[in-house]
Design an enzyme around this catalytic site. Structure first.
Site, short mmCIF file in Angstrom:
data_model
loop_
_atom_site.label_atom_id
_atom_site.label_comp_id
_atom_site.label_asym_id
_atom_site.label_seq_id
_atom_site.Cartn_x
_atom_site.Cartn_y
_atom_site.Cartn_z
CE LYS A 46 -1.93 -1.01 3.95
NZ LYS A 46 -1.20 -2.26 4.27
NE ARG A 64 -3.85 -1.03 10.04
CZ ARG A 64 -2.83 -0.46 9.38
NH1 ARG A 64 -2.91 0.80 8.99
NH2 ARG A 64 -1.76 -1.14 9.14
NE ARG A 75 8.42 -2.41 6.15
CZ ARG A 75 7.10 -2.32 6.09
NH1 ARG A 75 6.52 -1.62 5.17
NH2 ARG A 75 6.38 -2.94 6.99
NE ARG A 132 6.97 -0.20 9.50
CZ ARG A 132 5.80 -0.20 8.87
NH1 ARG A 132 5.67 0.43 7.72
NH2 ARG A 132 4.76 -0.82 9.39
NE ARG A 137 2.56 -4.45 11.09
CZ ARG A 137 3.54 -4.29 10.20
NH1 ARG A 137 4.72 -4.81 10.42
NH2 ARG A 137 3.33 -3.60 9.12
P1 AP5 Z 1 4.87 -1.63 1.77
O1 AP5 Z 1 4.59 -0.74 0.61
O2 AP5 Z 1 5.58 -1.09 2.95
O3 AP5 Z 1 3.52 -2.38 2.24
P2 AP5 Z 1 2.35 -1.84 3.15
O4 AP5 Z 1 1.11 -2.50 2.66
O5 AP5 Z 1 2.38 -0.36 3.24
O6 AP5 Z 1 2.78 -2.51 4.52
P3 AP5 Z 1 2.89 -1.84 5.96
O7 AP5 Z 1 3.67 -2.81 6.80
O8 AP5 Z 1 3.37 -0.44 5.93
O9 AP5 Z 1 1.41 -1.87 6.32
P4 AP5 Z 1 0.80 -1.73 7.66
O10 AP5 Z 1 -0.54 -1.46 7.18
O11 AP5 Z 1 0.87 -2.86 8.60
O12 AP5 Z 1 1.66 -0.62 8.43
P5 AP5 Z 1 1.32 0.86 8.80
O13 AP5 Z 1 2.55 1.63 8.70
O14 AP5 Z 1 0.12 1.33 8.08
O15 AP5 Z 1 5.67 -2.89 1.18
C1 AP5 Z 1 6.17 -3.88 2.06
C2 AP5 Z 1 7.52 -4.42 1.48
O16 AP5 Z 1 7.26 -5.08 0.24
C3 AP5 Z 1 8.53 -3.30 1.16
O17 AP5 Z 1 9.81 -3.81 1.46
C4 AP5 Z 1 8.38 -3.08 -0.36
O18 AP5 Z 1 9.61 -2.65 -0.91
C5 AP5 Z 1 8.00 -4.48 -0.84
N1 AP5 Z 1 7.07 -4.46 -1.98
C6 AP5 Z 1 6.04 -3.59 -2.21
N2 AP5 Z 1 5.38 -3.91 -3.34
C7 AP5 Z 1 5.99 -5.02 -3.83
C8 AP5 Z 1 5.76 -5.86 -4.98
N3 AP5 Z 1 4.76 -5.60 -5.84
N4 AP5 Z 1 6.58 -6.92 -5.16
C9 AP5 Z 1 7.60 -7.18 -4.29
N5 AP5 Z 1 7.88 -6.43 -3.19
C10 AP5 Z 1 7.08 -5.38 -2.97
O19 AP5 Z 1 0.90 0.69 10.33
C11 AP5 Z 1 1.86 0.43 11.34
C12 AP5 Z 1 1.16 0.42 12.70
O20 AP5 Z 1 0.57 1.72 12.95
C13 AP5 Z 1 0.01 -0.56 12.85
O21 AP5 Z 1 0.47 -1.85 13.20
C14 AP5 Z 1 -0.79 0.11 13.98
O22 AP5 Z 1 -0.18 -0.09 15.22
C15 AP5 Z 1 -0.67 1.60 13.64
N6 AP5 Z 1 -1.74 2.06 12.74
C16 AP5 Z 1 -1.58 2.56 11.47
N7 AP5 Z 1 -2.78 2.88 10.95
C17 AP5 Z 1 -3.70 2.60 11.90
C18 AP5 Z 1 -5.13 2.70 11.95
N8 AP5 Z 1 -5.84 3.15 10.89
N9 AP5 Z 1 -5.76 2.32 13.08
C19 AP5 Z 1 -5.07 1.88 14.16
N10 AP5 Z 1 -3.72 1.72 14.17
C20 AP5 Z 1 -3.05 2.09 13.05
MG MG Z 2 2.65 1.06 4.82
#
Ligand code: AP5
Ligand code: MG
Length: 220
Positions: free
Chosen positions: A13, A86, A125, A158, A169
């Site tokens: 994403k 979420r 990552r 991270r 997660r």
């Molecule tokens: P990446 O683009 O980072 O994937 P992502 O879907 O963004 O994964 P995240 O881990 O960031 O998602 P998340 O939703 O758990 O974390 P967030 O920061 O929102 O890609 C992942 C890897 O794959 C990278 O290395 C990339 O290079 C690689 N890649 C990408 N596309 C690829 C492809 N097509 N092929 C191969 N490789 C590829 O949330 C973190 C924390 O914040 C949560 O756990 C929670 O505690 C809190 N939080 C955030 N939002 C909320 C909310 N709305 N409500 C409550 N808590 C929240």
């Molecule tokens: Mg993300």
């Protein structure tokens, strides 16, 4: 444009939201990035959310929705919401925020990947400590070892990439976020992208969907 990017952690994403923000000149609003920046800056918000991010739990809905309303919905005209909503409560909060302003979502894109793919992506990552750009040791390596191609900043793993936190997660995703697919399907807003494809192929399909979502005939 007002769109939501949904999907399990590791679906890509953030990678796609970054690319689409640049290609289509829209604001990329990531709740995860906002929380991580607050933690790095040592603000009150950062101190409150740190325990949730460290354990892989979700930050409480009321706080998360307040942050999104103040930092995105009130400030920006055009945005991609990456990682929000979420939970069903957050989806209802967003609906209320938009309705109160006479606005609506243009669409929701679900980035579909099996859990084993998500785990492999999350555990490899790398993230730039300065501009937040995303890399992967195997799939999207930086040109120069541990240095950001975009800004030259140092890369790091991270803190929520350990196997135990990744599993938590995924549990949170299954229990709290998956029901949003039905919520947005019922509102005829949901589109799916096969996110197992290469980053370039996923970008091509995503950009096409975003352009269709805001095309004039869809708004009639
Ligand atoms: P990446 O683009 O980072 O994937 P992502 O879907 O963004 O994964 P995240 O881990 O960031 O998602 P998340 O939703 O758990 O974390 P967030 O920061 O929102 O890609 C992942 C890897 O794959 C990278 O290395 C990339 O290079 C690689 N890649 C990408 N596309 C690829 C492809 N097509 N092929 C191969 N490789 C590829 O949330 C973190 C924390 O914040 C949560 O756990 C929670 O505690 C809190 N939080 C955030 N939002 C909320 C909310 N709305 N409500 C409550 N808590 C929240
Ligand atoms: Mg993300």
């Amino acid at each position: 444009m007002k769109v939501v990017f949904l999907g399990p952690p590791g679906a890509g994403k953030g990678t796609q939201a970054d690319r689409m923000a640049e290609a289509l000149d829209v604001h990329h609003a990531s709740t995860g990035d906002t929380f991580r920046q607050a933690i790095a800056a040592g603000t009150r918000l950062g101190r409150t959310v740190q325990q949730y991010l460290d354990s892989g739990a979700l930050v409480p809905d009321e706080l998360t929705s307040r942050v999104v309303e103040q930092m995105v919905v009130e400030q920006e005209e055009s945005y991609i919401l990456d990682g929000y909503p979420r939970t069903l409560q957050q989806a209802l909060d967003l609906e209320r925020m938009l309705t109160e302003r006479g606005q609506r979502l243009d669409g929701v894109i679900y980035f579909d990947v099996p859990e084993e793919v998500a785990v492999e992506r999350l555990t490899g990552r790398l993230m730039c400590t300065e501009c937040g750009a995303n890399y992967h040791r195997k799939f999207m390596p930086p040109a120069d070892n541990m240095i950001c191609d975009r800004c030259g900043g140092p890369l790091k793993v991270r803190s929520d990439s350990s196997a135990a936190v990744v599993q938590e997660r995924l549990v949170q995703f299954r229990q709290k976020t998956l029901p949003l697919l039905t919520f947005y399907e019922e509102r005829d807003l949901l589109e799916r992208v096969d996110a197992t494809a290469s980053p370039e192929e996923v970008s091509e399909r995503t950009e096409q969907l975003l352009r269709e979502m805001v095309a004039p005939q869809r708004r009639c």
